[in-house]
Write an enzyme that holds these catalytic residues in place. Structure first.
Site, short mmCIF file in Angstrom:
data_model
loop_
_atom_site.label_atom_id
_atom_site.label_comp_id
_atom_site.label_asym_id
_atom_site.label_seq_id
_atom_site.Cartn_x
_atom_site.Cartn_y
_atom_site.Cartn_z
N GLY A 71 0.82 -1.20 0.00
CA GLY A 71 0.00 0.00 0.00
C GLY A 71 0.86 1.25 0.00
O GLY A 71 2.09 1.19 -0.01
N GLY A 129 -0.32 -5.36 0.42
CA GLY A 129 -1.51 -5.15 -0.37
C GLY A 129 -1.52 -5.91 -1.68
O GLY A 129 -2.59 -6.22 -2.22
N GLU A 152 5.02 -7.23 7.34
CA GLU A 152 4.48 -6.19 8.21
C GLU A 152 5.15 -6.09 9.58
O GLU A 152 5.34 -4.99 10.11
CB GLU A 152 2.97 -6.38 8.38
CG GLU A 152 2.16 -5.99 7.17
CD GLU A 152 2.14 -7.04 6.07
OE1 GLU A 152 1.53 -6.80 5.01
OE2 GLU A 152 2.75 -8.12 6.27
N ASP A 160 -2.29 -7.81 7.21
CA ASP A 160 -3.70 -7.51 7.00
C ASP A 160 -4.11 -7.95 5.60
O ASP A 160 -3.58 -8.93 5.09
CB ASP A 160 -3.96 -6.01 7.24
CG ASP A 160 -3.22 -5.11 6.25
OD1 ASP A 160 -2.23 -5.55 5.64
OD2 ASP A 160 -3.65 -3.95 6.09
#
Length: 366
Positions: A71, A129, A152, A160
């Site tokens: 992202g 992402g 992450e 996520d």
């Protein structure tokens, strides 16, 4: 007279024969997702869902560096720096990052539930992402250039985009290993563990993609997919299954320290990550393994993302690893043994009224 430069669209969509094509088009940043890309992608998928002329969708990334590196990390850092140390969930839920995550997680769920075949080409770098827009597709194509990771915990965030769902459902604790060590998987690894469904050599990608215009995905794969090479990660299943079945990160580290050289190296990698992110990630993985649907997991991940936005490690991790490029982060709590279990559990506690991630419809995952 000088010509005016025209910016290329960041998301390129088209219908080619029987297939709808989506190209992530930010090659200079390895096609990192921003909010407009997410909303545009969701809109075109919704349109094609009802279009009888579109029988399948294919997702690729522009350039040769990768499908998607994640992202918009700069935007997330701005909010993390502003929110660091806060305990105000409502304020966190009203940040641009929260709005991005809400729409991104809805997109992840829509891909997982899509009624037509979605072919995601996981060529090159596929991180964060990028896993979200490919890992939930019905057909996931790896190549000899694939480098897939959920890194992450290295920046103080918890996996996520449905990453804890995907990783928690891998056998022999391979997903736990990948999440806590941030290890990058190659194409053979991705196929062996089940994150990819097919393997197409990079030099066969162009004819494979062209074939999708007038062939079904199954027909195109039959002509261009090959058996993946042996997986180096899969060969380590035995010791990983034993070491990473621990109920705490400290227990996993102790088992790694008592193991062979590869286990010791894995433990050393884990020890450099955010202790809080590691603790919350392990708990999230264990919880996701029992979730009924991807959407259940995404709801939990939204909570952890908002709480990470407020916890100082995310701003520090991004600044050290991405902005300063390579500095060792100074984590808010440096030692795993100093993590308060109740504080870690609070990352997944319900959000205030009106702040939870919700879905308009009840979806079922493939």
């Amino acid at each position: 007279m000088a010509e005016t430069a025209v910016s290329a669209p960041e998301l390129v969509t088209s219908v080619d024969g029987r297939v709808g094509r989506i190209v992530l088009n930010r090659p200079r940043v390895i096609n990192a997702l921003n909010h407009p890309m997410v909303t545009q992608m969701a809109a075109v998928l919704d349109e094609w869902k009802r279009d009888p002329e579109v029988s399948a969708v294919v997702i690729t990334g522009a350039g040769e560096r990768g499908l998607c590196a994640g992202g918009d990390i700069a935007a997330i850092h701005r909010d993390a720096a502003a929110m660091a140390g806060s305990t105000d969930d409502v304020a966190a839920a009203n940040t641009p990052s929260a709005a991005f995550w809400r729409d991104e997680y809805h997109l992840n769920a829509a891909i997982g539930d899509y009624p037509k075949p979605v072919v995601a080409v996981m060529d090159g770098i596929v991180m964060g992402g990028g896993v979200g827009v490919s890992g939930h597709a019905s057909i996931r194509v790896a190549t000899d250039r694939t480098r897939l990771a959920m890194p992450e915990v290295g920046i103080g965030l918890v996996p996520d985009v449905g990453g804890t769902w995907l990783l928690s459902h891998l056998s022999d604790e391979l997903g736990t290993y990948a999440a806590l060590t941030t290890t990058s998987l190659d194409g053979a690894d991705a196929v062996a563990v089940g994150l990819a469904t097919h393997y197409v050599p990079a030099d066969a990608l162009e004819p494979f993609l062209l074939a999708l215009a007038d062939q079904t995905p199954e027909e195109a794969l039959a002509a261009h997919a090959v058996t993946a090479p042996e997986s180096a990660l899969a060969a380590q299943r035995e010791w990983i299954a034993e070491a990473f079945a621990g109920d705490s990160v400290s227990q996993i580290l102790a088992r790694c320290a008592a193991g062979a050289q590869s286990a010791v190296k894995a433990g050393a990698k884990i020890a450099a990550m955010s202790p809080m992110a590691l603790t919350v990630t392990l708990g999230a993985l264990r919880a996701a393994a029992s979730d009924a649907t991807l959407r259940d997991t995404l709801k939990r991940e939204y909570r952890t993302s908002l709480r990470c936005l407020q916890y100082p490690d995310l701003a520090e991790g991004i600044h050290a690893k991405v902005i300063e490029k390579g500095r060792d982060p100074v984590w808010a709590i440096a030692e795993l043994d100093d993590i308060d279990p109740s504080r870690a559990a609070g990352f997944t506690a319900p959000l205030p009224d009106g702040c939870e991630l919700t879905f308009d419809e009840t979806g079922t995952h493939r």
